[in-house]
Design an enzyme around this catalytic site. Structure first.
Site, PDB file in Angstrom:
ATOM      1  N   HIS A   1       0.954  -1.149   0.020  1.00 36.47           N
ATOM      2  CA  HIS A   1      -0.204   0.049  -0.138  1.00 36.47           C
ATOM      3  C   HIS A   1       0.959   1.455   0.007  1.00 36.47           C
ATOM      4  O   HIS A   1       2.116   1.190   0.628  1.00 36.47           O
ATOM      5  CB  HIS A   1      -0.741  -0.093   1.284  1.00 36.47           C
ATOM      6  CG  HIS A   1      -2.010  -1.178   1.223  1.00 36.47           C
ATOM      7  ND1 HIS A   1      -2.953  -0.969   2.082  1.00 36.47           N
ATOM      8  CD2 HIS A   1      -2.293  -2.007   0.311  1.00 36.47           C
ATOM      9  CE1 HIS A   1      -3.928  -2.037   1.710  1.00 36.47           C
ATOM     10  NE2 HIS A   1      -3.384  -2.699   0.680  1.00 36.47           N
TER      11      HIS A   1
ATOM     12  N   GLU B   1       0.920   3.822   1.843  1.00 31.84           N
ATOM     13  CA  GLU B   1       1.605   4.263   3.221  1.00 31.84           C
ATOM     14  C   GLU B   1       2.718   3.288   3.535  1.00 31.84           C
ATOM     15  O   GLU B   1       3.773   3.792   4.041  1.00 31.84           O
ATOM     16  CB  GLU B   1       0.656   4.119   4.326  1.00 31.84           C
ATOM     17  CG  GLU B   1      -0.767   5.035   3.852  1.00 31.84           C
ATOM     18  CD  GLU B   1      -2.048   4.163   3.251  1.00 31.84           C
ATOM     19  OE1 GLU B   1      -1.892   3.460   2.257  1.00 31.84           O
ATOM     20  OE2 GLU B   1      -2.950   4.164   3.891  1.00 31.84           O
TER      21      GLU B   1
ATOM     22  N   CYS C   1      -6.100   1.813   6.214  1.00 29.69           N
ATOM     23  CA  CYS C   1      -6.657   0.425   6.681  1.00 29.69           C
ATOM     24  C   CYS C   1      -5.880   0.190   7.668  1.00 29.69           C
ATOM     25  O   CYS C   1      -4.939   0.697   8.406  1.00 29.69           O
ATOM     26  CB  CYS C   1      -6.425  -0.523   5.399  1.00 29.69           C
ATOM     27  SG  CYS C   1      -4.650  -0.996   5.447  1.00 29.69           S
TER      28      CYS C   1
ATOM     29  N   CYS D   1      -1.938  -0.275   7.710  1.00 30.00           N
ATOM     30  CA  CYS D   1      -1.370   1.041   7.265  1.00 30.00           C
ATOM     31  C   CYS D   1      -1.482   1.727   8.671  1.00 30.00           C
ATOM     32  O   CYS D   1      -0.696   2.564   9.104  1.00 30.00           O
ATOM     33  CB  CYS D   1      -1.762   1.607   6.383  1.00 30.00           C
ATOM     34  SG  CYS D   1      -1.206   0.930   4.790  1.00 30.00           S
TER      35      CYS D   1
END
Lengths: 143, 143
Positions: free
Chosen positions: B46, B48, B76, B79
């Site tokens: 992801h 992040e 999420c 993260c």
């Protein structure tokens, strides 16, 4: 879980928090790791994340629906979510983690209605040994 | 947030879920990324996580207490937990994520008593644009 514990022991020898993980595919271990956050200067380098990334690279897939994960401690929210994203089939963990776990403690992520995939969860394997490794490690640090 | 949005746009062009992130240290962007889960076969890639790993490598530290993270979507659980582990100072996000967010939705991780570090959270920046990018992407996929 024996292999995961061996990885946890090796992590302790490297000065890392002693948690170990093994990913098994069709009865065969395909990735194993202990925590490496200190060595790699990477707060995401938990044992579970490392084995998931290893296995995904090996299998050239971001999903591991035929894989089972063995880990010595109940996964944290970061790892529990990664396990879900990777569609891992079964999760076997050793000791529960009241303070940081996110499977059967804290946010209990797999029980949230928004969770797209929850692995089957089995816990308590070599629980005493898994927990003792961590307790001893933090006790030694404090002394 | 402009730069994070640019990363999200680039992610969409690569066929990735259009989310972008930028890490800022002392007013200077030091890492930027869009999602790369498909390209890298890595469910943990992801935006992040990628910027946190980049910045930690650059600064040779697993903690980023002077850094602020800008991301187009509410993080999420994976993260959000990584942001906490990295000790990031401030989190600025664009659109809220009722279905997958873990900051102000779902498990609201930073409000749990077990959370060791919670960043200051600011939300709603370029919200409409950030959300539209995602809506358009998934609509195109379905068509």
């Amino acid at each position: 879980m024996e292999m995961a514990l061996a990885e946890a022991h090796k992590a302790a020898l490297r000065g890392e928090v002693p948690i170990g993980a093994v990913l098994v595919n069709g009865g065969k271990p395909i990735a194993k790791a202990g925590n490496r956050t200190v060595e790699l200067n990477d707060p995401t380098a938990h044992a579970e994340i490392l084995v998931i990334r290893q296995a995904c690279e090996q299998l050239q897939s971001q999903r591991l629906p035929d894989c089972d994960l063995y880990v010595t401690l109940e996964p944290c929210p970061m790892c529990a979510a990664a396990i879900s994203f990777a569609r891992i089939r079964r999760l076997y963990y050793g000791a529960g983690d009241i303070k940081g776990g996110a499977v059967d403690n804290g946010p209990c992520l797999y029980h949230l209605p928004i969770c797209h995939h929850a692995p089957e969860v089995y816990s308590g394997f070599a629980e005493t040994e898994c927990a003792a490794l961590l307790t001893d490690f933090f006790k030694q640090r404090r002394d």
